[in-house]
Scaffold this active site. Sequence first.
Site, short mmCIF file in Angstrom:
data_model
loop_
_atom_site.label_atom_id
_atom_site.label_comp_id
_atom_site.label_asym_id
_atom_site.label_seq_id
_atom_site.Cartn_x
_atom_site.Cartn_y
_atom_site.Cartn_z
N ASP A 272 -42.12 6.27 23.77
CA ASP A 272 -43.46 5.58 23.22
C ASP A 272 -43.38 5.57 21.86
O ASP A 272 -42.48 5.60 21.15
CB ASP A 272 -44.39 6.50 23.79
N HIS B 29 -53.99 20.40 34.56
CA HIS B 29 -54.90 19.85 33.68
C HIS B 29 -56.19 19.51 34.50
O HIS B 29 -56.05 18.58 35.48
CB HIS B 29 -54.27 18.75 32.85
N ASP C 293 -47.08 16.93 24.07
CA ASP C 293 -48.03 17.94 23.73
C ASP C 293 -48.03 18.48 22.52
O ASP C 293 -48.82 18.86 21.76
CB ASP C 293 -48.12 19.05 24.77
N ASP D 200 -40.03 15.74 27.88
CA ASP D 200 -40.84 14.93 27.16
C ASP D 200 -42.28 15.41 27.17
O ASP D 200 -42.95 15.33 26.18
CB ASP D 200 -40.67 13.66 27.88
N PHE E 44 -39.91 9.42 28.15
CA PHE E 44 -40.73 8.22 28.27
C PHE E 44 -41.00 7.66 26.82
O PHE E 44 -41.79 8.26 26.24
CB PHE E 44 -42.20 8.45 29.17
#
Length: 344
Positions: free
Chosen positions: A241, A53, A322, A317, A239
């Site tokens: 979230d 990226h 994405d 994840d 993770f």
Amino acid sequence: MSNAKLNPRQSGAFIVEHAQHVRIIPAGIEKLTQEIVKGLKEKRIAVENFSQHELHPNPNTNQDDYSKAADWVFVLDTLNFCFWTPNNYTKYKVDGYTGYFALCAAIKRAIKEGLDVINPKFYSDIDLKTLKSIFRSDDGDTEIPLIEKRLEALHEVGKVVIEKYDGKFENIIKKAEKSAVSLLNLIVEEFPCFRDEAEFAGKRVSILKRAQILVADVWSCYRGQGLGYFKDIEQITMFADYRVPQVLVHFGSLEYSHELMEFLKSDTILENGDPREVEIRGASIYIIEQVRDAVIKVLQEQHPEISLDNVNSIVIDQYLWDYRRQHNADLEHIPFHKVVSIYY
């Protein structure tokens, strides 16, 4: 109350066992497993995706950039939390990017402008005015949320890195001696702003979203080599979230009770540590661990040509995060839990 703290994988299993507001659906886990296997076969899921990226540091440019990439990742993940505000839904944007990538764009812009933003000597005593300038938005009005908390976090971690680790995050990584779990524990011990834990059903559970993503980002940035090699990287979970749960609901692996769904639709802000928030996040960890185990089993039995070296909860994840961005229109009807927090 037990003082023994559960690690994230143990916490996920314990939370699901005692959950009252969420349910795990095995058929949805199977559906998600097939999606991940397909992504791995088609090479859409890969450790290389992180460093490819344009907004992420690339440690392979030259020798000078090699250890600097670790400092860069450290700053990003120190600040990687809460990109929305409850009373202002104007999205914070930098160079057209929103959310986490707006943060990345702001840091990259500051480096281009000659600011030494990834040096703890710079950010350990940075003032609010300078930080606001670094994070100025495209419209000039929308401020990155929790700017004072970000200032506190930078001061906190910067001072520790200078005083104990000679000003380099690389030295913390090296102290962990190639163990992802040791690095995770070091981060949580040294930096309170990464200490994402809660009391739940009589136990101390740990979610550790940002601490785990920091370990994972080091691994991803260096593609699991050199400074990014960890002998136990599979111990890092997803993770937890507020976005990935939308994907889990979409795939039918996570189901909310009627009461919880109605609450989420009401747009009410939850307190960090609320049992409903802990259940959603704990269930997310549990589901991805189940998916990872199932994916590995499928690959071993049906696709021996695919290496298992980089198949873990981290790449799963990253793919699902994405996926949520790419399928935003399809998933937007699924409400997400709203918490104003430094932990995610």
